[in-house]
Each structure stands twice: as structure tokens, then as C-alpha cells.
Design a protein around this motif. Structure first.
Motif, PDB file in Angstrom:
ATOM      1  N   SER A  78     -23.330  29.600  14.938  1.00 31.64           N
ATOM      2  CA  SER A  78     -23.462  29.965  16.352  1.00 31.64           C
ATOM      3  C   SER A  78     -24.371  31.164  16.568  1.00 31.64           C
ATOM      4  N   GLN A  79     -24.395  32.098  15.629  1.00 34.81           N
ATOM      5  CA  GLN A  79     -25.228  33.285  15.807  1.00 34.81           C
ATOM      6  C   GLN A  79     -26.678  33.048  15.402  1.00 34.81           C
ATOM      7  N   LYS A  80     -26.869  32.374  14.259  1.00 36.79           N
ATOM      8  CA  LYS A  80     -28.233  32.295  13.740  1.00 36.79           C
ATOM      9  C   LYS A  80     -29.038  31.096  14.222  1.00 36.79           C
ATOM     10  N   GLU A  81     -28.368  30.076  14.776  1.00 33.07           N
ATOM     11  CA  GLU A  81     -29.122  28.875  15.162  1.00 33.07           C
ATOM     12  C   GLU A  81     -29.174  28.622  16.660  1.00 33.07           C
ATOM     13  N   SER A  82     -28.390  29.350  17.434  1.00 36.52           N
ATOM     14  CA  SER A  82     -28.447  29.163  18.881  1.00 36.52           C
ATOM     15  C   SER A  82     -29.250  30.294  19.517  1.00 36.52           C
ATOM     16  N   GLN A  83     -29.772  30.029  20.702  1.00 40.96           N
ATOM     17  CA  GLN A  83     -30.550  31.017  21.440  1.00 40.96           C
ATOM     18  C   GLN A  83     -29.837  31.322  22.752  1.00 40.96           C
ATOM     19  N   VAL A  84     -30.247  32.398  23.400  1.00 41.78           N
ATOM     20  CA  VAL A  84     -29.670  32.754  24.693  1.00 41.78           C
ATOM     21  C   VAL A  84     -29.837  31.588  25.664  1.00 41.78           C
ATOM     22  N   GLY A  85     -28.765  31.199  26.299  1.00 37.23           N
ATOM     23  CA  GLY A  85     -28.818  30.114  27.283  1.00 37.23           C
ATOM     24  C   GLY A  85     -28.544  28.738  26.728  1.00 37.23           C
ATOM     25  N   ASP A  86     -28.550  28.588  25.398  1.00 37.96           N
ATOM     26  CA  ASP A  86     -28.232  27.281  24.806  1.00 37.96           C
ATOM     27  C   ASP A  86     -26.785  26.912  25.108  1.00 37.96           C
ATOM     28  N   GLU A  87     -26.569  25.643  25.435  1.00 38.27           N
ATOM     29  CA  GLU A  87     -25.206  25.196  25.702  1.00 38.27           C
ATOM     30  C   GLU A  87     -24.420  25.009  24.408  1.00 38.27           C
ATOM     31  N   CYS A 123     -13.632  28.057  24.384  1.00 40.53           N
ATOM     32  CA  CYS A 123     -15.013  28.007  24.859  1.00 40.53           C
ATOM     33  C   CYS A 123     -15.200  26.905  25.889  1.00 40.53           C
ATOM     34  N   ASN A 124     -16.263  27.042  26.657  1.00 36.93           N
ATOM     35  CA  ASN A 124     -16.763  25.958  27.497  1.00 36.93           C
ATOM     36  C   ASN A 124     -18.233  25.776  27.127  1.00 36.93           C
ATOM     37  N   ARG A 125     -18.964  25.008  27.884  1.00 40.51           N
ATOM     38  CA  ARG A 125     -20.352  24.713  27.492  1.00 40.51           C
ATOM     39  C   ARG A 125     -21.269  25.930  27.659  1.00 40.51           C
ATOM     40  N   GLN A 126     -20.834  26.899  28.453  1.00 36.89           N
ATOM     41  CA  GLN A 126     -21.691  28.061  28.713  1.00 36.89           C
ATOM     42  C   GLN A 126     -21.413  29.240  27.779  1.00 36.89           C
ATOM     43  N   ARG A 127     -20.130  29.437  27.374  1.00 32.96           N
ATOM     44  CA  ARG A 127     -19.820  30.644  26.637  1.00 32.96           C
ATOM     45  C   ARG A 127     -18.494  30.527  25.879  1.00 32.96           C
ATOM     46  N   LEU A 176     -24.487  42.841  20.118  1.00 33.48           N
ATOM     47  CA  LEU A 176     -25.364  41.793  19.608  1.00 33.48           C
ATOM     48  C   LEU A 176     -24.701  40.415  19.572  1.00 33.48           C
ATOM     49  N   THR A 177     -23.453  40.327  20.031  1.00 33.15           N
ATOM     50  CA  THR A 177     -22.774  39.026  20.114  1.00 33.15           C
ATOM     51  C   THR A 177     -23.105  38.385  21.460  1.00 33.15           C
ATOM     52  N   ARG A 178     -23.889  37.332  21.425  1.00 34.69           N
ATOM     53  CA  ARG A 178     -24.259  36.640  22.661  1.00 34.69           C
ATOM     54  C   ARG A 178     -23.058  35.881  23.216  1.00 34.69           C
ATOM     55  N   SER A 179     -23.148  35.510  24.471  1.00 32.15           N
ATOM     56  CA  SER A 179     -22.044  34.791  25.117  1.00 32.15           C
ATOM     57  C   SER A 179     -21.787  33.446  24.462  1.00 32.15           C
ATOM     58  N   ASN A 180     -22.853  32.835  23.879  1.00 35.28           N
ATOM     59  CA  ASN A 180     -22.693  31.521  23.251  1.00 35.28           C
ATOM     60  C   ASN A 180     -22.588  31.616  21.733  1.00 35.28           C
ATOM     61  N   ALA A 181     -22.248  32.806  21.231  1.00 37.12           N
ATOM     62  CA  ALA A 181     -22.073  33.011  19.791  1.00 37.12           C
ATOM     63  C   ALA A 181     -20.708  33.645  19.528  1.00 37.12           C
ATOM     64  N   LEU A 182     -20.216  33.464  18.317  1.00 36.91           N
ATOM     65  CA  LEU A 182     -18.933  34.031  17.932  1.00 36.91           C
ATOM     66  C   LEU A 182     -19.105  35.443  17.374  1.00 36.91           C
TER      67      LEU A 182
END
Length: 427
Positions: A78-87, A123-127, A176-182
Motif C-alpha cells: 500500500s505504501q510503495k505501489e500506490s499513489q496519492v488519489g489511487d483507489e 477501509c473504503n475505496r478512498q482511504r 508520510l502515511t497517505r490516506s490510501n496507505a497503511l
């Protein structure tokens, strides 16, 4: 090792469903073979070496495997392969307006390096809206961290135990923990060593096979390149009475001459470009001549599908048992004969390893072989709301010598398809 896994509001699962590998204290049958001490030093139940899940098609068996695969994937990537805004690729139970609007939840308890952990997230699809971790060194609960999304503030709120190390680095980990990362994944990327055993369990201990079609021979072929490991593969296959004298792996440089003359020029050019400079591996199975005992070579395509399926399974199986991993397989019987499935379960129970096997199947003959305890057998079915229900055979008052296979096929435990008569017109 795995203790239990719970899912809420994911695909066909609506209410919280829990698969437990904690052995019931009420059953004493096969205790030494089918269970083992978790090794935490706690007064905790023994753990089961295996669990099998039965149910009709579309009952939710694959959903449970997919849920575990999803949780592992999010922890690892979730941290290294997703980007900001990715579902986030989660899917709630869709047959209810309330569940469609609610979060999915995943929670798991396991033992790693002699310590019990309980980790989960929502989680949901956004965060990710919640995340937590408990550790139980010496059997006492320590809540290392708890992350909750504060909708009013529009950001995550964190609570840390005084036992969670890294006071000066926590702010960096949070920021540094994005909303779509753990948070777990982020902290590991930033070199948090205290969380390393938890991450390592997902990375090195858990093996999820969502489809046996994904198994190929590459891993086992690679093992066969060393004499010691090849001997283990041959012994494993011969334990299923396949009478293989030896296995030979031959490596040759790729040559365009091996391509069929009937292949189209475009495809041939593409293959030559991709394979240039690479080696080709061919596999030979040796069997003994019935009269002379001399070795006779067989190509892969001369072996049965069952032999090749078992060969593909050999490498992963040896890896799981030798390194005490948790192997989770959907529809194990799809690629293996029922007798081979029984054989694998017997092998696991007799190795003395703390490896665990969880698998789904439609093969009911396992239920009549006295291989499994009552708490190792689980059923899945849909309720009136078309949501998956998961429950163990031990829920029923079964006699010790009850004919479980017959009882299951007769509908005593539910979890069987209800078939309607078909009316054919104009025939």
C-alpha cells in the motif's frame, strides 16, 4: 502461525465472519498429530495444522481467500505501489444500502517469533479509516498504535503506547502515511524495526494461492538444479507412489531453430527478440525399465496431468513445510486427485512441522477418512439476505464416530446447494 482471521463487509460477506485455527479444548481426537503448541509461553489453546472449507458454488469460499490475499497485498504494497488519489481495491457487500456505504474490515491474529499479535484495519475505496495493532509479549496485551480517521478534522488521529518505540520518528511516520496507505507499511519503509516481525509474517510466513491455475513448475524446476533439493522433490513425489527414479533438468541456449516452422513471422520475430540471450530449460522424468531396471527418459508431455500438477505443487509444499509457513489454497482439488489431497493432508499432520494448510474443496471423501478433527472442518453458505455465513462442524452435536460425509451430503450441516427441477418445454 495463524490463530484466526476475521472479515466484515467484503464482497459476499456482510456481518463479521471468523475462521479460527485455535484447537477446541473439548476435542481430544488426533490432538498430537493435528495440533501443535503455539510457542508463545501463554496459557493459550493449541493451534490446528489444517482447516478445510466446504460449501456450494458462490457460497463465499473464494471470498474468504480473496480477503486474506487483499489484506496481505495492502500490508506489503500500500505504501510503495500506490499513489496519492489511487483507489483502494475493496468491494463491500452490495445487496444492502447500509453495507454499500460502510467500510470493509479485516483483522488477523498470529504468532511470530514467539509473540502473539492482533492487527487489523478498516477501509473504503478512498482511504483507510482505522488501523490498530496489539502485541502480547509474555501474554499481556500492549496496544502499540491506533489510527482513526477524524471526519470533522479531515485527518487521521493517532494514539501510541508508551511501549511503542521511536518517539522522535513517530511524527514522520504519521506525516508520510497517505490516506490510501497503511501506517504499518509506511513505518516499515522508514525502517521501523519494532514492527518488522508483523510485516515479516505477511511477507515471509503467509502464502496465498487464489487459483491453483497460477501454480507453475518454475519454482520446483529451480529446486531440482541442486542435488539435495532435487532428492527432496523426488521423495515427495514418490511418497504418492509415482515411481520416479530421477529428474533431470537440462538448460540450453535459445535458438530460433526450435520454433515451429508454421509459426507466423510476426510472432516468431517477437519471440526471438524477447528470448535472445536467454536459456531454455527442459525437464526429463526418469522411470525404471520394468525388466532391466535401466532408467528411461520421459518428456513433460508424456507424464500425466496429475503428475505434473503434483510436481508444480512440490516446490511450494516443501517450502511451506520446511519453513513453517501458512499455505492458503482455493480449490485444492481442482488440480489434484482426491487421493493426492488426502495424501498431502496426512503428510502435513505427520511432519511435526508448525506449517499450516487452509484450503477450500468440494471433495467430501476427506470427511470419511478420519483425517480431521471436528474443529478442522468448516462450512460456508448464504443466508436469506444472500450474505455468507461461516461456521465449524464443531457447532453441531456430532458423535465421535458419526458418518460426517454422509451427514453433510444429506444436508445435516447445511452448506449444500439446493437444486430446483428444470422444466423443459417443446421437447
Amino acid at each position: 502461525m495463524l490463530i484466526d482471521f476475521s472479515i466484515t463487509n467484503y464482497r459476499s460477506i456482510r456481518e463479521r465472519q471468523t475462521l479460527s485455527l485455535a484447537a477446541s479444548a473439548y476435542f481430544k481426537e488426533l490432538e498430537e498429530l493435528n495440533t501443535f503448541d503455539a510457542g508463545t509461553g501463554e496459557k493459550a489453546p493449541r493451534l490446528l495444522r489444517s482447516a478445510v472449507l466446504y460449501g456450494p458454488n458462490a457460497s463465499g469460499k473464494s471470498t474468504l481467500i480473496q480477503a486474506l490475499d487483499f489484506m496481505q497485498d495492502r500490508v506489503l504494497h500500500s505504501q510503495k505501489e500506490s499513489q496519492v488519489g489511487d483507489e483502494i481495491d475493496t468491494v463491500p457487500f452490495k445487496l444492502s444500502a447500509a453495507s454499500r456505504a460502510d467500510d470493509s474490515e479485516f483483522e488477523i491474529a498470529f504468532v511470530e517469533r514467539g509473540v502473539r499479535y492482533e492487527y487489523g484495519f478498516r477501509c473504503n475505496r478512498q482511504r483507510f479509516t482505522e488501523e490498530w495493532l496489539y502485541a502480547y509479549p509474555q501474554g499481556r496485551a500492549q496496544k502499540w498504535f491506533h489510527r482513526v480517521f477524524d471526519a470533522e478534522a479531515g485527518k487521521d488521529a493517532y494514539k501510541f503506547s508508551s511501549l511503542f518505540e521511536g518517539d522522535r520518528k513517530r511524527q514522520d511516520w504519521k506525516d508520510l502515511t497517505r490516506s490510501n496507505a497503511l501506517f504499518l507499511s509506511t513505518a516499515i519503509q522508514l525502517n521501523n524495526e519494532q514492527l518488522r516481525p508483523v510485516f515479516d509474517w505477511f511477507q515471509h510466513r503467509l502464502r496465498v494461492v487464489t487459483s491453483t491455475a497460477d501454480l507453475n513448475t518454475y519454482y520446483t524446476v529451480d529446486l531440482c538444479k541442486t542435488q539435495t533439493e532435487k532428492a527432496k522433490v523426488v521423495a515427495f513425489m514418490n511418497s504418492a507412489d509415482l515411481s520416479i527414479a530421477d529428474i533431470r533438468v537440462k538448460t540450453t541456449d535459445f535458438s530460433p531453430d526450435v520454433l515451429p516452422k508454421t509459426m507466423s513471422a510476426t510472432l516468431k520475430e517477437d519471440l526471438i527478440r524477447r528470448m535472445s540471450g536467454k536459456a531454455l530449460t527442459t525437464l526429463k522424468f526418469l522411470h525404471s525399465d520394468a525388466q532391466t531396471g535401466e532408467p528411461v527418459e520421459f518428456d513433460e508431455d508424456e507424464e500425466s496431468d496429475g503428475t505434473m500438477a503434483l510436481f508444480a505443487f512440490a516446490g511450494p509444499w516443501l517450502d511451506v513445510t520446511e519453513n513453517e509457513r501458512v499455505l492458503v489454497v482455493d480449490e485444492l482439488d481442482t488440480s489434484l486427485h482426491p487421493l493426492l489431497v488426502q495424501h498431502l493432508v496426512k503428510l502435513l499432520h505427520h511432519t511435526g512441522s508448525k506449517a499450516q494448510l487452509i484450503f477450500t474443496t468440494h471433495d467430501t471423501t476427506l470427511l470419511s477418512q478420519k483425517l480431521l478433527r471436528r474443529d478442522q472442518v468448516w462450512f460456508m453458505e448464504k443466508d436469506a439476505a444472500r450474505a455468507t455465513q461461516l461456521y465449524p462442524l464443531s457447532k453441531f452435536s456430532t458423535r465421535e464416530n458419526e458418518a460426517v460425509e454422509r451427514g453433510y451430503l444429506n444436508g445435516r450441516y447445511g452448506s449444500i446447494p439446493f437444486l430446483k427441477d428444470l422444466d423443459f418445454y417443446g421437447v
